[in-house]
Design a protein around this motif. Sequence first.
Motif, mmCIF file in Angstrom:
data_model
loop_
_atom_site.group_PDB
_atom_site.id
_atom_site.type_symbol
_atom_site.label_atom_id
_atom_site.label_comp_id
_atom_site.label_asym_id
_atom_site.label_seq_id
_atom_site.Cartn_x
_atom_site.Cartn_y
_atom_site.Cartn_z
ATOM 1 N N UNK A 80 0.818 -1.208 0.000
ATOM 2 C CA UNK A 80 0.000 0.000 0.000
ATOM 3 C C UNK A 80 0.855 1.263 0.000
ATOM 4 N N UNK A 81 2.186 1.092 0.024
ATOM 5 C CA UNK A 81 3.137 2.195 0.078
ATOM 6 C C UNK A 81 3.003 2.995 1.365
ATOM 7 N N UNK A 82 2.421 2.397 2.388
ATOM 8 C CA UNK A 82 2.301 3.044 3.691
ATOM 9 C C UNK A 82 3.342 2.528 4.669
ATOM 10 N N UNK A 83 4.090 1.492 4.256
ATOM 11 C CA UNK A 83 5.167 0.946 5.078
ATOM 12 C C UNK A 83 6.479 1.146 4.329
ATOM 13 N N UNK A 84 7.416 1.828 4.967
ATOM 14 C CA UNK A 84 8.711 2.120 4.359
ATOM 15 C C UNK A 84 9.798 1.418 5.175
ATOM 16 N N UNK A 85 10.760 0.815 4.481
ATOM 17 C CA UNK A 85 11.835 0.090 5.159
ATOM 18 C C UNK A 85 13.145 0.853 5.057
ATOM 19 N N UNK A 86 13.725 1.157 6.220
ATOM 20 C CA UNK A 86 15.034 1.787 6.315
ATOM 21 C C UNK A 86 15.943 0.776 6.994
ATOM 22 N N UNK A 87 16.943 0.280 6.297
ATOM 23 C CA UNK A 87 17.743 -0.850 6.789
ATOM 24 C C UNK A 87 18.833 -0.381 7.753
ATOM 25 N N UNK A 88 18.420 -0.054 8.981
ATOM 26 C CA UNK A 88 19.346 0.406 10.015
ATOM 27 C C UNK A 88 19.626 -0.673 11.062
ATOM 28 N N UNK A 89 18.904 -1.787 11.014
ATOM 29 C CA UNK A 89 19.134 -2.855 11.970
ATOM 30 C C UNK A 89 18.741 -2.495 13.397
ATOM 31 N N UNK A 90 17.802 -1.574 13.557
ATOM 32 C CA UNK A 90 17.381 -1.144 14.887
ATOM 33 C C UNK A 90 15.938 -1.560 15.154
ATOM 34 N N UNK A 91 15.675 -1.932 16.399
ATOM 35 C CA UNK A 91 14.302 -2.234 16.794
ATOM 36 C C UNK A 91 13.597 -0.908 17.066
ATOM 37 N N UNK A 92 13.240 -0.247 15.977
ATOM 38 C CA UNK A 92 12.664 1.090 16.069
ATOM 39 C C UNK A 92 11.783 1.340 14.856
ATOM 40 N N UNK A 93 10.865 2.265 15.005
ATOM 41 C CA UNK A 93 9.990 2.649 13.901
ATOM 42 C C UNK A 93 9.534 4.081 14.092
ATOM 43 N N UNK A 94 9.301 4.754 12.983
ATOM 44 C CA UNK A 94 8.772 6.113 13.009
ATOM 45 C C UNK A 94 7.375 6.095 12.408
#
Length: 209
Positions: A80-94
């Motif tokens: 849906x293009x509402x989830x973006x993946x940033x490959x930082x390897x952190x248990x975190x989300x914005x």
Amino acid sequence: MTTERISPLDLDALLQDAAVAHGHLCAGQVLGVRMAMHACHLLGVEEPRGKDRKRLVTFVEIDRCATDAIGVVTGCRLGKRALKFVDWGKMAATFIDLQRDAGEDVYGGVRIAARESSRDLARERFPEMTDKNQQQMRAYRELSDDDLFTVEQVEVTLPPNEFPGFKSGRVACAVCGEGINYEREVVVDGRVLCHGCAAPESRYYRVVS
């Protein structure tokens, strides 16, 4: 901002949904559900999969179990293009609230990260449990949001072509002929190219036949 908290019954239902979506329930799933619930509370998003389903865009920083759980709670999906993946390897989300428009394609939200100390708290709270996953699952259900997470108020630049539902033209790469969507083409020496043909050395794959 709402002051209502999601009830334990809602937590149980969301954990069941997460287990179905992921294939099993684990500590990462519990943490992801709690993280997304906390974000919705902070942003005043009462029904992320219902009437508020178009409010959130979520950036996840790890491709692990928690990400599936976050998608279940928020309704945000890669497709849906509402989830973006940033490959930082952190248990975190914005979690970005599209109703918090700061102007010039900037939107407000919260970044939530799991505290490293939560694992130690799980051991301290339930020392009698020898199975680490079960120990953490129980702790992550019962610890407070403050014990589990750090929270930052943030802003993210989100141009129109990154929005869910964005309609774009489609162009063909001048080298490989493959179609390119969502304005991801690059122009090199006047030619429209895909990223793979513009910089073959940076491809994530290698052609073998």
